[in-house]
Enzyme design. Structure first.
Site, PDB file in Angstrom:
ATOM      1  N   ASP A 115      -7.182  -3.916   8.133  1.00 24.39           N
ATOM      2  CA  ASP A 115      -6.594  -5.012   7.370  1.00 24.39           C
ATOM      3  C   ASP A 115      -6.135  -6.181   8.239  1.00 24.39           C
ATOM      4  OD1 ASP A 115      -7.052  -3.995   4.899  1.00 24.39           O
ATOM      5  OD2 ASP A 115      -5.022  -3.258   4.547  1.00 24.39           O
ATOM      6  N   ASP A 126     -10.544  -5.690  -4.504  1.00 26.56           N
ATOM      7  CA  ASP A 126     -11.171  -6.545  -3.493  1.00 26.56           C
ATOM      8  C   ASP A 126     -12.673  -6.386  -3.423  1.00 26.56           C
ATOM      9  OD1 ASP A 126      -9.186  -7.992  -2.420  1.00 26.56           O
ATOM     10  OD2 ASP A 126      -8.758  -6.649  -0.762  1.00 26.56           O
ATOM     11  N   ASN A 142       0.811  -1.220   0.000  1.00 26.22           N
ATOM     12  CA  ASN A 142       0.000   0.000   0.000  1.00 26.22           C
ATOM     13  C   ASN A 142       0.846   1.272   0.000  1.00 26.22           C
ATOM     14  OD1 ASN A 142      -2.487  -1.299  -0.136  1.00 26.22           O
ATOM     15  ND2 ASN A 142      -2.554  -1.626   2.070  1.00 26.22           N
TER      16      ASN A 142
END
Length: 432
Positions: free
Chosen positions: A314, A119, A25
């Protein structure tokens, strides 16, 4: 590409040292932001995963050169870029394609993107991106594709309606090219947002307030080239803490980026898992109590995710699997995404004691013995959580759609097998 499957023989203890990959990320916005400068950029510690490979193809499609100089070293030179229609097929593969909006708008004055993919963890709104760009002087039209135009970006006082990571990153990159000073308020402050800001500073940007929720950018910056190394992935570190805990194994996580692990360590401590710090290594000893800490007065405790610096969304699926192996009861409260809990039925079929209250909350009562099962990975993080469950379970598990895991974790089965896990990848990897 053929679908990827992991066949996992559970119940083996692990030991040894593992180094986390670079943060995906961070890598994605930094690769996109390399288009801002016409000078060469070298990036080290880039995770070699499907999402970064796809983004590299995307930046090549707009005219930049991008070459892997070593396994995790990427050289990018965006001498000339043209925001001609990007490949919709590639954009549909990863949500990070939206990160091209900021740099291409800055370089070309316009960009058209198909709606991004990625996702399936609930709806992810793009409104925050649009609001930020509009305040910086761009016009945004959203039909079957997203069109951004700005003859000249101008600094502004921007309040983001939610601290969205990708919207903060897009606004930050656009602000570097904008004329005048930009204030980004209610900005996301995750380690990967900080990493992007430090990379922009390395290029020559003037940014204040990195790591806070008000970022001040003095534009337009005169940008040069840079060599920059991407930070370790704190989510992968958290996944490895969970792995050590559920297999009751001693692990050393080398170069773990310890300064970004406070909330993660605190979350695991609530589950009775205490890590030590030795230099920049995080050490997870075996012999953890694995006893869930009740709240004061014996009340059922809660672990909830929130924007940084709190416990990250996450890691919620990893924490749920870990809690199934801990002694006690805990409420897991996932506030950020509405479909992230839907993998717990798989854990229940493996023998976990979990009550799914609603799309956001689950009560976990442990410890329970997990049995191997057949499962399908719905997204990157749930996929990794399933892999943890499979490694801890008795018997053999098969994880279908493991491509999802590989979108976020580099060569994870090889690296876990080196610690003593038994994971077979089907099809086997080719050599590269």
């Amino acid at each position: 590409m053929p679908p990827i499957q992991y066949i996992v023989e559970g119940g083996h203890r692990l030991s040894g040292t593992i180094e986390p990959s670079g943060n995906k990320n961070s890598a994605l916005p930094i690769i996109a932001a390399a288009l801002l400068t016409e000078h060469p950029v070298t990036l080290d510690n880039v995770p070699r995963i499907r999402d970064t490979e796809t983004l590299v193809e995307l930046i090549r499609s707009v005219g930049a050169s991008a070459e892997w100089k070593a396994r995790n070293t990427l050289a990018i030179h965006a001498k000339e870029v043209r925001a001609a229609d990007l490949d919709p097929e590639l954009c549909a593969r990863i949500r990070a394609s939206i990160l091209l909006a900021g740099p291409l708008l800055a370089r070309c004055g316009e960009v058209a993107l198909p709606p991004p993919g990625g996702d399936v963890i609930g709806r992810r709104r793009l409104d925050t991106h649009f609001l930020a760009f509009e305040q910086l002087g761009a016009t945004v039209t959203a039909t079957h594709r997203l069109e951004f135009r700005a003859s000249r970006l101008k600094g502004a006082d921007v309040f983001l309606d939610e601290p969205s990571v990708t919207a903060t990153e897009n606004a930050l990159v656009a602000a570097v090219a904008a004329h005048g000073t930009t204030y980004l308020r209610n900005a996301a402050s995750e380690p990967h947002v900080q990493d992007l800001a430090h990379f922009l500073v390395a290029l020559g940007a003037r940014i204040e307030g990195i790591g806070t929720n008000t970022i001040i950018v003095h534009g337009p910056a005169t940008l040069g080239g840079a060599s920059y190394s991407i930070q370790p992935d704190h989510i992968e570190v958290g996944s490895l803490i969970g792995l050590a805990a559920v297999t009751r194994s001693p692990l050393r996580i080398a170069k773990a980026g310890v300064e970004h692990l406070r909330s993660i360590r605190m979350g695991f401590e609530r589950l009775g898992i205490v890590c030590g710090v030795e230099g920049d290594d995080l050490v997870v000893p075996s012999g953890q109590t694995m006893k869930i800490h009740d709240d004061f007065g014996g009340h059922v405790p809660k672990l909830e995710d929130q924007p940084w610096p709190a416990f990250p969304a996450d890691l919620m699926s990893i924490a749920i699997v870990t809690a199934t192996q801990c002694d006690g009861v805990i409420l897991m409260f996932e506030k950020m995404f509405e479909s992230r809990m839907f993998f717990v039925d798989k854990l229940i079929s493996m023998g976990a004691r979990i009550v799914l209250c609603d799309p956001h909350r689950a009560i976990v009562a442990g410890p329970s013995r997990l049995r191997g099962a057949l499962m399908t990975s719905p997204d990157i993080r749930a996929g990794m959580a399933m892999l943890l469950a499979a490694v801890a379970a008795e018997g053999t598990s098969t994880i279908n759609n493991a491509d999802q895991i590989e979108r976020g974790y580099e060569r994870i089965e090889e690296r876990l097998n080196a610690l003593g896990a038994r994971i077979t990848r089907v099809p086997a990897r080719d050599g590269h």
